[in-house]
Design an enzyme around this catalytic site. Structure first.
Site, PDB file in Angstrom:
ATOM      1  N   ARG A  48      36.847  36.421  30.686  1.00  0.00           N
ATOM      2  CA  ARG A  48      37.433  35.512  31.674  1.00  0.00           C
ATOM      3  C   ARG A  48      37.730  34.147  31.094  1.00  0.00           C
ATOM      4  NH1 ARG A  48      38.871  37.365  36.975  1.00  0.00           N
ATOM      5  NH2 ARG A  48      37.697  39.285  37.293  1.00  0.00           N
ATOM      6  N   ARG A  68      30.163  40.461  38.114  1.00  0.00           N
ATOM      7  CA  ARG A  68      29.378  40.331  39.335  1.00  0.00           C
ATOM      8  C   ARG A  68      28.345  41.461  39.420  1.00  0.00           C
ATOM      9  NH1 ARG A  68      31.213  41.508  43.561  1.00  0.00           N
ATOM     10  NH2 ARG A  68      33.106  42.593  42.920  1.00  0.00           N
ATOM     11  N   HIS A 127      42.173  37.097  49.863  1.00  0.00           N
ATOM     12  CA  HIS A 127      41.865  37.195  48.432  1.00  0.00           C
ATOM     13  C   HIS A 127      43.195  37.475  47.741  1.00  0.00           C
ATOM     14  CE1 HIS A 127      40.041  39.592  44.897  1.00  0.00           C
ATOM     15  NE2 HIS A 127      39.962  38.303  44.633  1.00  0.00           N
ATOM     16  N   LYS A 162      47.705  40.409  39.553  1.00  0.00           N
ATOM     17  CA  LYS A 162      47.825  39.342  40.548  1.00  0.00           C
ATOM     18  C   LYS A 162      48.022  37.975  39.890  1.00  0.00           C
ATOM     19  CE  LYS A 162      44.086  38.860  42.946  1.00  0.00           C
ATOM     20  NZ  LYS A 162      43.424  37.599  42.596  1.00  0.00           N
ATOM     21  N   THR A 163      47.167  37.664  38.931  1.00  0.00           N
ATOM     22  CA  THR A 163      47.265  36.361  38.255  1.00  0.00           C
ATOM     23  C   THR A 163      48.522  36.284  37.396  1.00  0.00           C
ATOM     24  OG1 THR A 163      44.857  36.158  38.223  1.00  0.00           O
ATOM     25  CG2 THR A 163      46.088  34.777  36.687  1.00  0.00           C
ATOM     26  N   LYS A 177      32.639  33.258  43.778  1.00  0.00           N
ATOM     27  CA  LYS A 177      32.824  34.280  44.800  1.00  0.00           C
ATOM     28  C   LYS A 177      31.872  34.117  45.981  1.00  0.00           C
ATOM     29  CE  LYS A 177      36.291  36.550  43.081  1.00  0.00           C
ATOM     30  NZ  LYS A 177      37.615  36.448  43.744  1.00  0.00           N
TER      31      LYS A 177
END
Length: 524
Positions: free
Chosen positions: A315, A54, A214, A236-237, A195
């Protein structure tokens, strides 16, 4: 596709417009057009060029009377004037006038009451694949009557002239709430599409009394729901993709009076150092129909997930059904458990601790994790990083708005909240070692199964956290981080140093209730 569907956006092209192509057709188009190649697994691999993540200084919100009192303007939410948007929009639509366009019509929000219909107009087939796999896909009947509430126009090949065009560089992401349009150009990083849409949801939902999060979420066999907050690199994932629990969603959810719901229809996982054994669900999902960004391939087109020569922010995007035990409804009950994840590179935060409601609000507003040496130019040692609400770049209102909603949900639904450190133990980064993933999984499992509800707790006197004395299948000596350090005095110095940084960061929030302030780490 009928050109009329883009008339409201004043977009016309002399070439073809493809609407809601299948993933297979989009992959075929992308390969033919030279946008990417197929990995051995069948995933489409693209190189996003200069922009591999980003670009926060290039994201703007059009300043308008309708939102001025609601947006948390500042270094994160940058204002831009409407005339600048209009001029750039005209330039982009003109640029697209001789291009094939790939349109995705779908929606975000798995719960009918709160879903938002969207349209994404893409210059590249590969980015249309991203939209197709990450957002929620309508059935044929829904598609016939589809009317977008928000539109995204994506033109990576268009480059702005920086200050001359009223922006900061060649790239820009501009959200216009009155016109319900997001304009993205100059960057091929697909995360900007995802996003920006979720930023819009995070603004609109609190106006309806819904807490946008989030976070990732999963559900146990008994229907018990858990949510996981955490910044990039905290796990997190990885932790939410649990073979013993069904995945509700990977990244964005809403919590309303009926329970929680996933915004999206797919996952966008970091793949750097992806381990086939430890993260089998994610690894196996990166097959035909998935999109890999900036992943390096070997001579046989096999992904080299340890290779960060293009970026550390590699990603993989794939639909949630590629996870074997996903809950495709995207809906869950009110969470029994909330987990905040931090990757503390100082090695001083306990591996797991229980938070009071006020403690949860404090740590939610703080959103602490660490940046590591070598991840950015100029960083030579671990650096404390704070991102309010564990997602500050995507939260357009003041953090206190979201924290208040969290506090209300915790009280109304008797939800337990835990802070889990997936970072370092036995010393800071460079001296200690990364927390054992199996131990972290055991701690999270114990929290989710209610096995930490009635155990004894010690109070961490520096961080003001309640640390369990015993956790099933976890060595007792690692639960108190000080025990894992050889040099106890150095531990105290590092812990107090981090506590001061918590205090310094929290000052930016201004007026906050005394109860929340009392949950802060202690300063000496």
């Amino acid at each position: 596709m009928n050109l009329n569907c883009l008339e409201e956006l004043h977009i016309s092209t002399s070439k073809k417009i493809f609407r809601n192509l299948s993933a297979a057709s989009l992959v075929e188009n992308a390969v033919k057009r030279g946008e990417g190649i197929l990995a051995e697994s069948g995933a489409l691999v693209v190189n996003t060029g200069k922009y591999t993540g980003r670009s926060p200084k290039d994201r703007f919100i059009v300043r308008q009377d309708s939102i001025n009192g609601l947006i948390n303007w500042g270094d994160v939410n940058l204002p831009i004037e409407e005339n600048v948007f209009n001029k750039l929009f005209d330039k982009v639509t003109k640029y697209l006038s001789d291009k094939d366009l790939f349109v995705f019509d779908g929606y975000v929000g798995a719960m009918e009451e709160y879903k938002m219909n969207i349209r994404v107009v893409n210059e590249y087939a590969s980015e249309a694949l991203m939209s197709t796999q990450l957002f929620r896909r309508p059935c044929e009947e829904e598609l016939k009557n589809h009317c977008p509430e928000f539109n995204v126009v994506v033109a990576p090949g268009f480059k702005a002239n920086g200050k001359e065009d009223g922006v900061n560089s060649e790239a820009f992401i501009i959200i216009n709430f009155d016109k319900k349009v997001i304009l993205i150009a100059g960057t091929q990083y697909s995360g900007e599409i995802k996003k920006s849409i979720f930023s819009v949801m995070n603004f609109l939902l609190p106006l309806k009394g819904v807490f946008p999060m989030h976070c990732s979420a999963n559900i146990g066999e008994a229907g018990d729901t858990a949510v996981f907050f955490g910044l990039s690199g905290t796990g997190k994932t990885t932790l939410s993709a649990d073979p013993d629990r069904k995945l509700i969603g990977d990244d964005e959810h809403g919590w309303c009076d009926k329970g929680i719901f996933n915004f999206e229809g797919g996952c966008y996982a970091k793949t750097i150092k992806l381990d086939k054994e430890k993260e089998a669900q994610i690894y196996n999902a990166l097959r035909f129909g998935a999109l890999l960004e900036n992943v390096v391939l070997d001579e046989n087109n096999r992904p080299l997930f340890d290779d960060d020569s293009l970026t550390e922010n590699t990603r993989g995007a794939y639909p949630v059904e590629y996870i074997d035990n996903a809950d495709l409804s995207g809906v869950g009950q009110h969470p029994n458990t909330v987990v905040f994840l931090t990757a503390d590179a100082f090695g001083v935060i306990p591996p797991i601790s229980k938070l009071t409601k006020e403690g949860a609000m404090y740590h939610f507003m703080s959103g602490y994790t660490s940046k590591l040496a070598g991840t950015e130019r100029g960083i030579t040692e671990p650096k404390a990083t704070f991102s309010a609400c564990f997602g500050e770049p995507f939260m357009l209102m003041k953090p206190t708005v979201y924290a208040k909603l969290l506090g209300e949900k915790i009280i109304n639904h008797n939800t337990e909240v835990y802070l889990v450190n997936t970072g370092w133990t036995g010393g800071e980064y460079g001296t200690g070692k990364r927390m054992n993933l199996n131990y972290t999984r055991a701690m999270v499992k114990a929290a989710l199964e209610g096995k930490l509800r009635d155990v004894e707790y010690d109070l961490d006197e520096i961080f003001n956290l309640y640390v369990p004395k015993v956790v099933p299948n976890v060595p007792q000596e690692i639960l108190n981080p000080k025990n894992t350090w050889v040099d106890k005095e150095k531990y105290d110095l590092k812990a107090k140093e981090l506590a001061k940084q918590f205090h310094k960061n929290f000052q930016k929030f201004g007026e906050v209730s005394e109860d929340i302030k009392k949950a802060a780490p202690k300063t000496f």
